[in-house]
Scaffold this active site. Structure first.
Site, PDB file in Angstrom:
ATOM      1  N   ASP A  44      -8.196  -6.574   3.032  1.00  0.00           N
ATOM      2  CA  ASP A  44      -7.663  -7.923   2.816  1.00  0.00           C
ATOM      3  C   ASP A  44      -6.148  -7.793   2.706  1.00  0.00           C
ATOM      4  O   ASP A  44      -5.647  -7.178   1.761  1.00  0.00           O
ATOM      5  CB  ASP A  44      -8.254  -8.528   1.545  1.00  0.00           C
ATOM      6  CG  ASP A  44      -8.061 -10.043   1.471  1.00  0.00           C
ATOM      7  OD1 ASP A  44      -7.356 -10.586   2.345  1.00  0.00           O
ATOM      8  OD2 ASP A  44      -8.609 -10.662   0.555  1.00  0.00           O
ATOM      9  N   ASP A  59      -6.536 -12.064   8.513  1.00  0.00           N
ATOM     10  CA  ASP A  59      -6.046 -11.064   7.567  1.00  0.00           C
ATOM     11  C   ASP A  59      -7.152 -10.356   6.800  1.00  0.00           C
ATOM     12  O   ASP A  59      -6.883  -9.714   5.786  1.00  0.00           O
ATOM     13  CB  ASP A  59      -5.093 -11.723   6.567  1.00  0.00           C
ATOM     14  CG  ASP A  59      -5.762 -12.811   5.747  1.00  0.00           C
ATOM     15  OD1 ASP A  59      -6.818 -13.310   6.174  1.00  0.00           O
ATOM     16  OD2 ASP A  59      -5.227 -13.170   4.688  1.00  0.00           O
ATOM     17  N   GLU A  60      -8.385 -10.409   7.290  1.00  0.00           N
ATOM     18  CA  GLU A  60      -9.497  -9.861   6.511  1.00  0.00           C
ATOM     19  C   GLU A  60     -10.574  -9.369   7.452  1.00  0.00           C
ATOM     20  O   GLU A  60     -10.899 -10.028   8.444  1.00  0.00           O
ATOM     21  CB  GLU A  60     -10.041 -10.959   5.588  1.00  0.00           C
ATOM     22  CG  GLU A  60     -11.118 -10.525   4.641  1.00  0.00           C
ATOM     23  CD  GLU A  60     -11.611 -11.690   3.789  1.00  0.00           C
ATOM     24  OE1 GLU A  60     -12.504 -11.450   2.960  1.00  0.00           O
ATOM     25  OE2 GLU A  60     -11.135 -12.830   3.969  1.00  0.00           O
TER      26      GLU A  60
END
Length: 461
Positions: A11, A105-106
């Site tokens: 993350d 973003d993960e």
């Protein structure tokens, strides 16, 4: 459950805001808020410096400004965020063929499938190497969780924030989960959490002690069974490399409520055009047309119509969206409209409703997709200078917009590799000032040697 912590969850830390700080030296270490800047804008991401003041994602921008009046407020630059995300996902795919992105973003990574980790020691090495690689390639930080299941890996990465690594050893899961809030578990939102609290259940340990039958009674069969399994740290979900899109949709929020029915209809047609362009770009078609309308009182209505077969025909999507709009009362005003297509397929049903008039309609020439939210739009004759976006001046070089108004635009001239730059103000129609593409966050010289990847350092022998 696996016997080794070989599922990794990454993350990125305050991703949008961190990209902006990396791009703008004068904002490093300072409060940065990214999102829609209009009266109805919301926070997309806040830097950790802004979170100290209570600013959070999804918060109304007006509230964020009250909490942190001296923060830098910027309009998102999604093309840049996507570019940086591709760099990060490339590093993940070097570790394993099984990478499951959840957002820009993960992502989850199955290290065992890539042969890069087989036990806790090798998994920790890979995780540490990945964090170092991300920093070297992008200049950003990411938090890594390692565990024997997806649920626990995600919990571990949350505990690692910001810029850390947490590994949950197999066998310790129940002890770790027990004292945590029930809100920690996936699927337990505010409503479910409040329902459990009223039943005297606030921790995961109390959830497990309540028993499966009681949870089914409280929450229903599906949710009760699932939560009981999670409370016992049971999660056998695999990392899935390809997540199929369930729908394609577009929507706009309007700064001022739209009352004119004709204008509402035109907006729906424009949204249908954009939706069809996205469908075709993805090589998809769909059976169900969906219309979303948020009215003046914040009530949100969704209407849908399922066709005989999948289509990507503009005329069909337009006509279906118009029929759906006919069933919605917009008298009091509309603040948001959306058009979507679900029931996706990779083929098209020809001759659907005789394709309206016989020939397949084509969307009009594509309008550039706005990076800023709809509330940031200005009149067509005005040059737009969204806060935070890149510009170039013929004399002063590359910079970014600090703000604009009253016929003036203020620019700070700096680059990712420079120190904090000087600020200058120009007329909004200055011929020497023009929009520019973002610069790389970490420019590499052409002769730079290849840096060992985490996959190289952590390969299981």
């Amino acid at each position: 459950m696996r016997s080794a912590p070989t599922i990794l969850h990454l993350d990125m830390d305050a991703f949008y805001a961190s990209v902006e700080q990396a791009s703008k030296p004068s904002l490093r270490g300072k409060a940065v808020v990214v999102g829609g800047l209009g009266p109805r804008g919301v926070v997309a991401t806040a830097s950790y410096e802004a979170r100290v003041f209570g600013v959070r994602s999804a918060m109304p921008m007006a509230q964020a400004r009250r909490l942190a009046p001296h923060a830098a407020y910027l309009v998102p630059r999604f093309a840049l965020y996507r570019s940086v995300s591709e760099q990060v996902m490339g590093l993940l795919r070097a570790l394993s063929p099984l990478v499951e992105p959840l957002s820009l973003d993960e992502a989850f990574v199955d290290l065992e499938a890539g042969g890069t980790a087989r036990d806790a020691e090798s998994a920790r090495r890979v995780g540490a190497g990945l964090r170092a690689d991300i920093r070297a390639v992008t200049g950003l930080t990411g938090s890594v969780g390692l565990a024997a299941s997806k649920m626990l890996a995600k919990i571990a990465s949350e505990q690692a924030k910001p810029d850390g690594l947490v590994l949950i050893e197999p066998g310790t899961e129940r002890a770790l989960l027990g004292p945590l809030s029930v809100r920690t578990l996936p699927g337990v939102g505010p409503a479910t959490g409040d329902h459990l609290r009223r039943a005297g259940i606030t921790t995961v340990e109390e959830l497990a002690e309540a028993g499966e039958d009681e949870l089914v009674r409280l929450l229903g069969k599906a949710h009760g069974h699932a939560l009981y399994a999670m409370a016992l740290a049971r999660d056998d979900r695999p990392v899935v490399a390809e997540r199929e899109a369930k729908s394609v949709s577009v929507e706009d929020t309007y700064d001022v409520d739209i009352h004119d029915r004709v204008r509402v209809g035109l907006e729906v047609q424009r949204l249908a055009d954009r939706c069809v362009r996205r469908l075709r770009a993805a090589g998809l078609s769909g059976r169900t047309i969906v219309l979303k309308v948020r009215r003046y009182d914040f009530s949100t209505l969704t209407r849908s119509e399922t066709l005989r077969g999948p289509t990507d025909d503009l005329a069909v999507v337009r006509e279906a969206a118009a029929r759906l709009l006919d069933s919605v009362d917009t008298t009091g005003g509309v603040r948001l409209l959306g058009v979507g297509v679900s029931g996706l397929a990779d083929y098209t049903q020809e001759d659907l409703f005789a394709q309206a008039a016989g020939e397949r309609a084509e969307p009009p020439a594509e309008e550039p997709e706005r990076e800023e939210p709809a509330e940031e739009r200005q009149g067509p004759a005005e040059r737009r200078w969204p806060a935070g976006h890149d510009v170039r001046h013929a004399a002063y070089g590359h910079g970014w917009v600090q703000g604009s108004g009253l016929g003036r635009v203020t620019v700070r001239f700096e680059t990712p590799g420079s120190g904090p730059g000087r600020v200058r103000t120009f007329r909004v129609d200055d011929p020497d000032l023009e929009p520019a593409d973002p610069l790389p966050l970490v420019p590499l010289p052409p002769s730079a040697p290849r840096r060992p990847r985490a996959a190289d350092r952590g390969a299981a022998g």
